[in-house]
Design a protein around this motif. Structure first.
Motif, mmCIF file in Angstrom:
data_model
loop_
_atom_site.group_PDB
_atom_site.id
_atom_site.type_symbol
_atom_site.label_atom_id
_atom_site.label_comp_id
_atom_site.label_asym_id
_atom_site.label_seq_id
_atom_site.Cartn_x
_atom_site.Cartn_y
_atom_site.Cartn_z
ATOM 1 N N GLU A 94 0.664 -1.254 0.132
ATOM 2 C CA GLU A 94 0.144 0.018 0.084
ATOM 3 C C GLU A 94 0.937 1.324 0.127
ATOM 4 O O GLU A 94 1.913 1.230 0.417
ATOM 5 C CB GLU A 94 -0.965 0.124 1.187
ATOM 6 C CG GLU A 94 -0.276 -0.032 2.651
ATOM 7 C CD GLU A 94 -1.133 -0.132 3.797
ATOM 8 O OE1 GLU A 94 -1.136 0.805 4.508
ATOM 9 O OE2 GLU A 94 -1.981 -1.058 3.613
ATOM 10 N N TYR A 134 -7.526 -1.353 -12.811
ATOM 11 C CA TYR A 134 -6.964 -2.176 -12.134
ATOM 12 C C TYR A 134 -5.873 -1.529 -11.422
ATOM 13 O O TYR A 134 -5.655 -1.801 -10.119
ATOM 14 C CB TYR A 134 -6.621 -3.767 -12.564
ATOM 15 C CG TYR A 134 -7.583 -4.592 -12.727
ATOM 16 C CD1 TYR A 134 -8.544 -4.684 -11.575
ATOM 17 C CD2 TYR A 134 -7.885 -5.256 -13.981
ATOM 18 C CE1 TYR A 134 -9.398 -5.856 -11.837
ATOM 19 C CE2 TYR A 134 -8.816 -6.091 -13.894
ATOM 20 C CZ TYR A 134 -9.686 -6.486 -12.908
ATOM 21 O OH TYR A 134 -10.798 -7.501 -13.050
ATOM 22 N N LYS A 135 -5.106 -0.628 -12.172
ATOM 23 C CA LYS A 135 -4.121 -0.166 -11.471
ATOM 24 C C LYS A 135 -4.074 1.472 -11.255
ATOM 25 O O LYS A 135 -3.291 1.725 -10.498
ATOM 26 C CB LYS A 135 -2.683 -0.017 -12.815
ATOM 27 C CG LYS A 135 -2.144 -1.741 -12.840
ATOM 28 C CD LYS A 135 -0.859 -1.544 -13.788
ATOM 29 C CE LYS A 135 -0.558 -2.999 -14.025
ATOM 30 N NZ LYS A 135 0.396 -3.122 -15.169
ATOM 31 N N THR A 136 -5.346 1.841 -11.352
ATOM 32 C CA THR A 136 -5.655 3.259 -11.019
ATOM 33 C C THR A 136 -5.592 3.188 -9.374
ATOM 34 O O THR A 136 -6.091 2.314 -8.658
ATOM 35 C CB THR A 136 -6.949 3.695 -11.524
ATOM 36 O OG1 THR A 136 -7.857 2.752 -11.101
ATOM 37 C CG2 THR A 136 -7.025 3.734 -13.074
ATOM 38 N N LYS A 137 -5.245 4.134 -8.721
ATOM 39 C CA LYS A 137 -5.259 4.428 -7.303
ATOM 40 C C LYS A 137 -6.218 5.200 -6.924
ATOM 41 O O LYS A 137 -6.542 6.243 -7.276
ATOM 42 C CB LYS A 137 -3.732 4.793 -6.754
ATOM 43 C CG LYS A 137 -2.760 3.696 -7.370
ATOM 44 C CD LYS A 137 -1.597 3.439 -6.283
ATOM 45 C CE LYS A 137 -0.778 2.393 -6.637
ATOM 46 N NZ LYS A 137 0.052 1.913 -5.606
ATOM 47 N N SER A 160 -4.441 0.392 -5.098
ATOM 48 C CA SER A 160 -5.102 0.213 -6.790
ATOM 49 C C SER A 160 -6.434 -0.610 -6.471
ATOM 50 O O SER A 160 -6.963 -0.932 -5.523
ATOM 51 C CB SER A 160 -4.046 -0.521 -7.246
ATOM 52 O OG SER A 160 -4.161 -1.777 -7.031
ATOM 53 N N TYR A 161 -7.089 -0.445 -7.552
ATOM 54 C CA TYR A 161 -8.485 -0.957 -7.606
ATOM 55 C C TYR A 161 -8.332 -2.411 -7.589
ATOM 56 O O TYR A 161 -8.918 -2.898 -6.688
ATOM 57 C CB TYR A 161 -8.815 -0.499 -9.162
ATOM 58 C CG TYR A 161 -10.087 -0.880 -9.621
ATOM 59 C CD1 TYR A 161 -11.397 0.062 -9.570
ATOM 60 C CD2 TYR A 161 -10.398 -2.118 -10.328
ATOM 61 C CE1 TYR A 161 -12.702 -0.301 -10.162
ATOM 62 C CE2 TYR A 161 -11.660 -2.454 -11.143
ATOM 63 C CZ TYR A 161 -12.585 -1.301 -11.029
ATOM 64 O OH TYR A 161 -13.813 -1.589 -11.663
ATOM 65 N N GLU A 184 -6.021 -3.977 -5.947
ATOM 66 C CA GLU A 184 -5.547 -4.267 -4.435
ATOM 67 C C GLU A 184 -6.741 -3.896 -3.535
ATOM 68 O O GLU A 184 -6.726 -4.752 -2.615
ATOM 69 C CB GLU A 184 -4.367 -3.266 -3.854
ATOM 70 C CG GLU A 184 -2.984 -3.513 -4.491
ATOM 71 C CD GLU A 184 -2.142 -2.227 -4.534
ATOM 72 O OE1 GLU A 184 -0.903 -2.460 -4.766
ATOM 73 O OE2 GLU A 184 -2.746 -1.204 -4.323
ATOM 74 N N THR A 189 -14.015 3.416 -8.973
ATOM 75 C CA THR A 189 -13.004 3.879 -8.119
ATOM 76 C C THR A 189 -12.539 2.561 -7.300
ATOM 77 O O THR A 189 -13.374 1.607 -6.770
ATOM 78 C CB THR A 189 -13.370 4.875 -7.125
ATOM 79 O OG1 THR A 189 -14.347 4.392 -6.007
ATOM 80 C CG2 THR A 189 -14.016 6.126 -7.828
ATOM 81 N N PRO A 190 -11.236 2.663 -6.556
ATOM 82 C CA PRO A 190 -10.668 1.670 -5.622
ATOM 83 C C PRO A 190 -11.826 1.634 -4.281
ATOM 84 O O PRO A 190 -11.978 0.521 -4.024
ATOM 85 C CB PRO A 190 -9.273 2.115 -5.378
ATOM 86 C CG PRO A 190 -8.771 2.736 -6.551
ATOM 87 C CD PRO A 190 -10.091 3.382 -7.188
ATOM 88 N N GLN A 193 -3.798 4.975 0.145
ATOM 89 C CA GLN A 193 -3.919 4.512 -1.340
ATOM 90 C C GLN A 193 -3.780 3.336 -1.721
ATOM 91 O O GLN A 193 -2.819 2.621 -1.403
ATOM 92 C CB GLN A 193 -3.212 5.564 -2.328
ATOM 93 C CG GLN A 193 -3.224 6.996 -1.867
ATOM 94 C CD GLN A 193 -4.297 7.811 -2.642
ATOM 95 O OE1 GLN A 193 -4.567 7.640 -3.876
ATOM 96 N NE2 GLN A 193 -5.163 8.641 -1.891
#
Lengths: 345, 340
Positions: free
Chosen positions: B4, B188-191, B16-17, B19, B161-162, B14
Motif C-alpha cells: 500500500e 486495475y492499476k488506478t489508485k 489500486s483498484y 488491491e 474507483t478503488p 491509497q
C-alpha cells in the motif's frame, strides 16, 4: 394380476417353492419394498391425473410424463437420506415424489395455484421442495449438472456427510455441461451421483444416432470415474447400483455415473405424435413395465400377498384423488404479487 | 504484490483498484467461512490480472480454488454452492468468456428464487474483468453489462474507483441475490483512497462525482473518469458539468439522474458498451417518460461504443469506444443545442 410372457417361469414358481431370491431383492426388507411400490404407484397415478387434467383443459402449458420410468426414480433414491439433495429434470415428477414431496402441493403447482410448491410461479418443470432436499426440477437440458458440482463443493466445504444426486436424460449427456460437470466432480472427488435416465430418446432423436458409444456410462472412463449401466426398469437392480454410488460418494470416493436404461411410454410432451418410434417398440417396453415387474417378482418370491398389492395401489389412488381436490380448490396467485419474489431481501 | 502507498500530503491510504478488490475478498473470507473464491488461474497464478494475488497463500486451496477452463460448469457450481449455504465468488477471467456461462447465469441463477416461489436464494458474486484498451481485440475487450442488466433477478455493478470496487464487492457478497461485478481492466492499476476496515457501499445508489449547473453526464466505470477529465476542460470554457457515476446498472438509481437533469436541463449518457439498444437508450427513455422531460433545454445525447466488434489496431480500438475528446466534443455540441 396379468403376468407378462417373459415372466411366466417365475409365475409358475409362485404356486410352488420360490426360486432363490437374487441379492438385489433380498437386500431390501419388506417395509422398504412396500414403500417403494407405493411410491411407484403414486408417481404413476399422479401423472395419469396430470395427463387427464391437461386433456380436460383444466391446466395449461405443457408437461413431460415419466410413465414407465418409475423404477429409476424410486430405486435410485431408495437409499438416499432425508437430508441428501436431489436435482431433477423437466421430466421430474417421479424424482420429486420419490424424494418425499407432497403430491397435493405438486398438483397444486401443476394447476398454477398459490398453494403449490412454487406458488404457481414454476409449474411442472420447476417444482422444488427444499424441505426434502429437492433443489428443483429444471427446464434446461443438463441445467442441473453444473449446479450439482456446486452442491458437492458446498457439502465438502461444510464437512457434511450428505450426497447430491442429479438426474438427467440421455439427451443431456451430449451437452457441454455434462462434460464440464463430470470432470470437475471427478477431479475434486465430490459427493455427487450422476443419475442418467437413458430413455432412448432425446425428444425424437434416438440416442443410438446421437452418441457413438453404446452406453452413456461408458463415458465415465473419460473422467477417471466409475460408470455403471443398469436395467432402469428393475427396481431392486437400480436400488443396488445406486447404493454403491451413494455409499462411495458419502465415503469421499467421488462421483459415479449411473445409467438407468429405461423408456418413457408416453410421448416427449403433449405435442408428440410418436413419428420416431413404432407401436411394436412401445408395446415391447410396456411388457417391461417396472411396476408390474416388481409386483410379479414380489408375489413370486412370496414377499407380498397378491391381495396386498391392490391395497397399495388403491391407497396411492386415494391420495392422488385427494391431491387433485386440493389443487382444484386452491386459490390462484394474486397478480399484484407478480414481482414479489424476483429478488431476495 | 505492491504494498500500500501512503500519500505524503493527505495521509490517506491509497490502494489500486485491484488491491482494493483483493483486500475486500480477504476481509470477506476472514469474516465468513462460507465465502470462497474460485475461477481459472485465481490461485497459484494470482489471477490473470493479479487481483487474487496472495489469497491462495493466505486462505489455502480449499477457499481459493484453481479450476478447469469450464465457464458454464463454474457458473453452475456457484449456483449450487450458493443454494446450499455457501457464498461463492467466481472470477470469469475475461468478461467475454461469460458468453460460455450464459445458461447458468440467466436461466438458473437469475430465476431460481422466482421459479421456486421465493423459497430459495442464490447469494453468488461473479467478478468479470471487462472493457477495451488493452489491445486484446474482439473476444477479450467487450462491455457486456447491458445484457445482464436486461435480466430480472440479477444485480449488475460497475465500480469506477478503488473505494467503490471494495465497498461494492463487500456489499455484493452480503447480498442474497446473484450479483455481477464488471471490473474494468484499465482501472486495475488506478489508485485512490481506500479505508482499511471492511465497509459496504449501497447497491443501487449512484453518486454525484462532480457538481455543475449546465450539463449532466451519466456514466459508470472508466467512463466517469474520462468524463471527469473532460469536465475539467469544460470548466475552463465556463461550462459547469455534473457527473453521475451510476455504480449500479440494475437496480438503477433513476432518482439521482432525474434530480440532476432537472437542474441542468442537459443530459449526456456515456457508456462503453455498444450504443445501439444499450444503457443510454434505457436512461434516455426513462427521462423521456418522466416529468423531468419538461426540464430539458436540449435533446438527450448518447455516446456509446461503435456498432463494431472491438478492433486490434490501437487507433481503431480507441475510435470504437468513447474517449475523453469524444465526451468533450459531445458536451460542447449539447451546450449549443436548444430544444425547440
Amino acid at each position: 394380476m396379468q403376468i407378462p410372457a417373459a415372466d411366466s417361469a417365475t409365475a409358475a414358481a409362485v404356486r410352488e417353492k420360490p426360486a432363490l431370491q437374487r441379492g438385489e431383492l433380498s437386500a431390501l426388507d419388506d417395509a422398504t419394498l412396500r414403500a417403494a411400490l407405493r411410491r411407484m404407484h403414486l408417481i404413476r397415478k399422479f401423472e395419469e391425473v396430470a395427463e387427464q387434467s391437461y386433456m380436460r383443459g383444466l391446466v395449461h402449458g405443457t408437461m413431460h410424463l415419466s410413465i414407465g420410468q418409475e423404477a429409476s426414480a424410486v430405486g435410485s433414491t431408495l437409499h438416499l437420506r432425508p437430508d441428501d439433495y436431489i436435482l431433477s429434470t423437466h421430466r421430474g415428477h417421479g424424482h420429486c415424489i420419490a424424494k418425499g414431496a407432497d403430491p397435493a402441493r405438486m398438483l397444486a403447482e401443476f394447476f398454477g395455484k398459490e398453494t403449490g410448491y412454487c406458488r404457481g410461479r414454476g409449474g411442472s418443470m420447476h417444482i422444488a421442495d427444499l424441505t426434502t432436499g429437492n433443489l428443483g426440477a429444471n427446464g434446461i437440458v443438463a441445467g442441473g449438472l453444473p449446479i450439482a458440482v456446486g452442491v458437492g463443493m458446498s457439502i465438502k466445504a461444510q464437512k457434511q456427510s450428505r450426497v447430491c444426486m442429479v438426474f438427467f436424460g440421455d439427451g443431456a449427456a451430449n451437452e457441454g455441461a455434462f462434460h464440464e460437470s463430470l470432470n470437475m466432480a471427478a477431479i475434486w472427488k465430490l459427493p455427487v451421483v450422476f443419475l442418467c435416465e437413458n430413455n432412448k430418446y432425446g425428444m425424437s432423436m434416438d440416442i443410438a444416432n446421437a452418441m457413438a458409444v453404446a452406453n452413456v456410462a461408458d463415458r465415465a472412463s473419460a473422467y477417471g470415474t466409475r460408470g455403471i449401466t443398469v436395467d432402469g426398469n428393475d427396481l431392486p437392480a437400480v436400488a443396488a447400483a445406486a447404493k454403491i454410488a451413494i455409499d462411495q460418494a458419502r465415503q469421499g470416493d467421488g462421483p459415479t455415473l449411473l445409467e438407468c436404461k429405461t423408456y418413457r411410454l408416453r410421448g416427449h410432451s403433449k405435442s408428440d405424435r410418436n413419428l420416431y418410434r413404432t407401436k411394436d417398440e412401445i408395446e415391447a417396453w410396456r411388457q417391461r413395465d417396472p411396476i408390474r415387474r416388481l409386483q410379479d417378482e414380489l408375489v413370486a418370491q412370496q414377499r407380498i400377498e397378491a391381495r396386498e398389492l391392490a391395497a397399495i395401489e388403491q391407497g396411492a389412488q386415494h391420495e392422488i384423488e385427494e391431491a387433485l381436490e386440493f389443487a382444484k380448490s386452491s386459490a390462484d396467485p394474486d397478480p399484484a404479487q407478480l414481482t414479489r419474489d424476483v429478488y431476495a431481501g | 504484490m505492491p504494498a500500500e502507498v501512503i500519500t505524503q500530503e493527505a495521509g490517506v491510504r491509497q490502494l489500486s483498484y485491484a488491491e482494493a478488490i483483493r483486500e475486500g475478498l480477504g476481509q470477506a473470507m476472514e469474516a465468513d467461512p462460507r465465502v470462497f473464491l474460485f475461477g481459472e488461474d485465481v490461485g497459484v497464478y494470482g489471477g490473470a490480472f493479479g487481483v487474487s494475488g496472495d489469497l491462495l497463500r493466505r486462505f489455502g486451496p480449499e477457499r481459493v480454488i484453481d479450476t478447469p477452463i469450464s465457464e458454464l460448469g463454474l457458473a453452475g457450481a456457484a449456483v449450487g454452492a450458493a443454494l446450499t449455504g455457501m457464498r461463492p465468488v467466481l472470477e470469469i477471467q475475461f468478461s467475454d468468456f461469460v458468453t460460455l456461462a450464459m445458461e447458468q447465469i440467466v436461466n438458473q441463477a437469475a430465476k431460481i428464487r422466482f421459479m421456486f416461489g421465493g423459497k430459495a436464494s442464490v447469494p453468488m458474486v461473479v467478478r468479470l474483468p471487462g472493457g477495451s484498451g488493452t489491445g486484446a481485440a474482439a473476444q477479450h475487450s467487450q462491455s457486456l453489462e447491458a445484457w445482464f442488466a436486461h435480466v430480472p433477478g440479477l444485480k449488475v455493478l460497475q465500480p469506477s474507483t478503488p473505494h467503490d470496487a471494495k465497498g461494492l464487492l463487500l456489499a455484493a457478497i452480503d447480498d442474497p441475490n446473484p450479483v455481477l461485478i464488471f471490473e474494468h481492466k484499465l482501472l486495475y492499476k488506478t489508485k485512490g483512497p481506500v479505508p482499511a476496515e471492511a465497509y459496504r457501499e449501497p447497491i443501487g445508489k449512484a453518486v454525484v462525482r462532480r457538481s455543475g449547473r449546465d450539463i449532466t453526464i451519466v456514466g459508470a466505470s472508466i467512463m466517469t473518469l474520462r468524463a471527469a477529465a473532460a469536465a475539467e476542460k469544460l470548466a475552463g470554457e465556463g461550462i459547469g458539468t455534473e457527473i453521475i457515476d451510476l455504480r449500479s446498472l440494475r437496480p438503477i438509481d433513476f432518482a439521482t439522474i432525474a434530480q440532476s437533469v432537472r437542474k441542468t436541463g442537459r443530459l449526456l449518457i456515456v457508456y462503453e458498451g455498444v450504443k445501439t439498444m444499450g444503457i443510454g437508450a434505457e436512461i434516455a427513455a426513462m427521462i423521456a417518460e418522466s416529468d423531468v422531460f419538461g426540464a430539458l433545454v436540449a435533446p438527450i445525447a448518447r455516446l456509446g461504443g461503435a456498432d463494431s466488434p472491438i478492433p486490434y489496431n490501437p487507433s481503431l480500438e480507441k475510435a470504437s469506444v468513447p474517449q475523453e475528446d469524444d465526451i468533450l466534443a459531445a458536451a460542447r455540441r449539447l451546450m449549443h443545442k436548444r430544444k425547440r
